[in-house]
Design a protein around this motif. Structure first.
Motif, PDB file in Angstrom:
ATOM      1  N   GLY A  29      42.480  42.042  44.339  1.00  0.00           N
ATOM      2  CA  GLY A  29      43.828  42.575  44.420  1.00  0.00           C
ATOM      3  C   GLY A  29      44.796  41.802  43.549  1.00  0.00           C
ATOM      4  N   SER A  30      44.693  40.484  43.572  1.00  0.00           N
ATOM      5  CA  SER A  30      45.552  39.671  42.711  1.00  0.00           C
ATOM      6  C   SER A  30      45.198  39.871  41.243  1.00  0.00           C
ATOM      7  CB  SER A  30      45.442  38.191  43.097  1.00  0.00           C
ATOM      8  OG  SER A  30      44.096  37.747  43.064  1.00  0.00           O
ATOM      9  N   LEU A  35      44.275  42.754  39.920  1.00  0.00           N
ATOM     10  CA  LEU A  35      44.943  43.989  39.499  1.00  0.00           C
ATOM     11  C   LEU A  35      46.398  43.705  39.118  1.00  0.00           C
ATOM     12  CD1 LEU A  35      45.166  47.036  39.119  1.00  0.00           C
ATOM     13  CD2 LEU A  35      45.455  47.260  41.604  1.00  0.00           C
ATOM     14  N   ALA A  36      47.079  42.870  39.900  1.00  0.00           N
ATOM     15  CA  ALA A  36      48.459  42.507  39.572  1.00  0.00           C
ATOM     16  C   ALA A  36      48.513  41.727  38.265  1.00  0.00           C
ATOM     17  CB  ALA A  36      49.067  41.689  40.709  1.00  0.00           C
ATOM     18  N   HIS A  89      48.328  44.063  35.305  1.00  0.00           N
ATOM     19  CA  HIS A  89      49.604  44.731  35.044  1.00  0.00           C
ATOM     20  C   HIS A  89      50.565  43.816  34.297  1.00  0.00           C
ATOM     21  CE1 HIS A  89      53.369  47.012  36.605  1.00  0.00           C
ATOM     22  NE2 HIS A  89      52.922  47.542  35.484  1.00  0.00           N
ATOM     23  N   THR A 119      51.883  41.968  43.238  1.00  0.00           N
ATOM     24  CA  THR A 119      50.831  42.342  44.183  1.00  0.00           C
ATOM     25  C   THR A 119      50.163  43.633  43.741  1.00  0.00           C
ATOM     26  OG1 THR A 119      52.258  43.689  45.608  1.00  0.00           O
ATOM     27  CG2 THR A 119      52.158  41.309  46.074  1.00  0.00           C
ATOM     28  N   ALA A 120      48.968  43.866  44.281  1.00  0.00           N
ATOM     29  CA  ALA A 120      48.260  45.113  43.983  1.00  0.00           C
ATOM     30  C   ALA A 120      49.046  46.311  44.495  1.00  0.00           C
ATOM     31  CB  ALA A 120      46.869  45.084  44.610  1.00  0.00           C
ATOM     32  N   GLN A 167      45.395  50.016  36.222  1.00  0.00           N
ATOM     33  CA  GLN A 167      44.448  50.594  37.169  1.00  0.00           C
ATOM     34  C   GLN A 167      43.175  51.074  36.478  1.00  0.00           C
ATOM     35  OE1 GLN A 167      46.837  53.558  39.443  1.00  0.00           O
ATOM     36  NE2 GLN A 167      46.144  52.426  41.228  1.00  0.00           N
ATOM     37  N   HIS A 198      41.123  48.022  35.576  1.00  0.00           N
ATOM     38  CA  HIS A 198      40.573  47.460  36.817  1.00  0.00           C
ATOM     39  C   HIS A 198      39.384  48.287  37.302  1.00  0.00           C
ATOM     40  CE1 HIS A 198      40.463  47.022  41.262  1.00  0.00           C
ATOM     41  NE2 HIS A 198      40.665  45.749  40.978  1.00  0.00           N
ATOM     42  N   LEU A 226      42.538  45.905  49.042  1.00  0.00           N
ATOM     43  CA  LEU A 226      42.287  47.101  48.246  1.00  0.00           C
ATOM     44  C   LEU A 226      41.447  48.130  48.989  1.00  0.00           C
ATOM     45  CD1 LEU A 226      41.707  45.766  44.604  1.00  0.00           C
ATOM     46  CD2 LEU A 226      43.655  47.057  45.488  1.00  0.00           C
ATOM     47  N   TYR A 277      43.184  51.338  49.994  1.00  0.00           N
ATOM     48  CA  TYR A 277      43.640  52.262  48.956  1.00  0.00           C
ATOM     49  C   TYR A 277      42.679  53.443  48.904  1.00  0.00           C
ATOM     50  CZ  TYR A 277      44.831  53.873  44.223  1.00  0.00           C
ATOM     51  OH  TYR A 277      45.191  54.632  43.132  1.00  0.00           O
TER      52      TYR A 277
END
Length: 313
Positions: free
Chosen positions: A200-201, A203-204, A207, A216-217, A235, A238, A264, A267
């Motif tokens: 999750g970190s 993905l951030a 970005h 954050t994700a 995304q 990822h 995640l 999601y």
């Protein structure tokens, strides 16, 4: 309820996290008769040990001292098999300490320590999302990335107790070059570990690498849903990296099912997009196993720890 469990005794499970410790007492059928959650002490190692002993004493009192057959404790990080010392990034007060020996000396019941990721997998293999499957891989996608592998309902931990640490495989050079990604240092001491990119970190981080500002994700996902091109691109990258990682898990272990955990895993869109991303990295004729959400969520760690004790004792 307590009288009904007296003949078989109880099993205690504790899940140690960076922010909380959850304790459950359950019978051999995993019916919970006591639960307590406290904040994880960060005021010193002695306070941590005292908190664990207090939780066990509280469980004894709450269940009428029915009799505990064994305690399972899910710990973050790893234990050095040579020195017996713990290494934990999420609970730094444990690092360098002989956690296993110290708890054995203080607790009145047989004790089994395991990795928190392994306990998540074990819980989902028994009455969880992976129930009925001959083998399963539990993959955590949270602040970090890791997991555990169960075969016929039994956890396979390996010689060093680290089986399932897929998050510390290296990001392949061709994928790094395809997406123009930096080689990142990992707290484990290696460089380019997958968890720095697919958690999750991670993905951030992707970005921010593309010019976004998400911390954050959840912020990345919200920005992508709002139409932000950089978030949508993050995304997509990822998903490609995660697809490759899980394809490697399939080729190595060929699990009958993969169960996701961590932030995640909440999601929903991931369960519809991820199978095709995994398939893209597999050769013809290899099928992607079902990829499922967890049944027990945050409660799985303590439940899995109790299972660990039940299997051991």
């Amino acid at each position: 309820m307590f009288a009904d469990t007296a003949s078989d005794g109880l099993y205690y499970g504790l899940d140690i996290g960076g922010s909380k410790i959850e304790m459950i007492a359950c019978n051999p059928q995993l019916q919970v008769c006591h639960r307590q959650r406290i904040d994880t002490p960060h005021t010193g190692y002695a306070d941590f040990l005292e908190a664990i002993c207090t939780l066990v004493a509280n469980a004894d009192a709450a269940t009428g001292h029915v009799g505990c057959q064994g305690i399972g404790i899910a710990l973050p990080g790893i234990r050095d098999r040579a020195s017996g010392r713990q290494l934990s990034a999420n609970v730094p007060t444990l690092t360098g300490q002989h956690v296993s020996a110290d708890l054995h000396a203080r607790l009145p019941y047989p004790l089994q320590l395991g990795n928190d990721l392994h306990c998540f997998a074990l819980s989902e293999a028994h009455g969880g999302a992976a129930a009925g499957y001959p083998s399963m891989f539990g993959a955590i996608l949270g602040t970090g990335a890791g997991g555990g592998y169960c075969l016929d309902g039994r956890l396979l931990s390996g010689r060093n107790g680290i089986a399932g640490e897929w998050g510390h495989w290296s990001l392949p050079a061709h994928l790094r070059q395809r997406h123009d990604l930096p080689v990142l240092d990992c707290p484990c001491g290696l460089r380019g570990c997958l968890e720095r990119y697919v958690s999750g970190s991670g993905l951030a981080m992707l970005h921010r690498h593309l010019g976004g500002d998400s911390q954050t994700a959840a912020e990345v996902i919200a920005a992508a849903q709002a139409g932000a091109a950089s978030a949508q691109r993050a995304q997509a990258i990822h998903l490609d990296l995660l697809g490759h990682a899980f394809a490697s898990v399939v080729l190595l272990l060929d699990p009958h099912v993969i169960v996701l955990g961590g932030g995640l895993s909440r999601y929903d869109a991931l369960y519809t997009t991820l199978p095709a991303a995994v398939q893209a990295h597999l050769f013809a004729g290899v099928q992607v196993p079902p990829i499922l959400p967890p049944q027990f969520g945050d409660a799985g760690g303590a439940r899995g720890a109790a299972l660990l004790a039940r299997q051991a004792f």
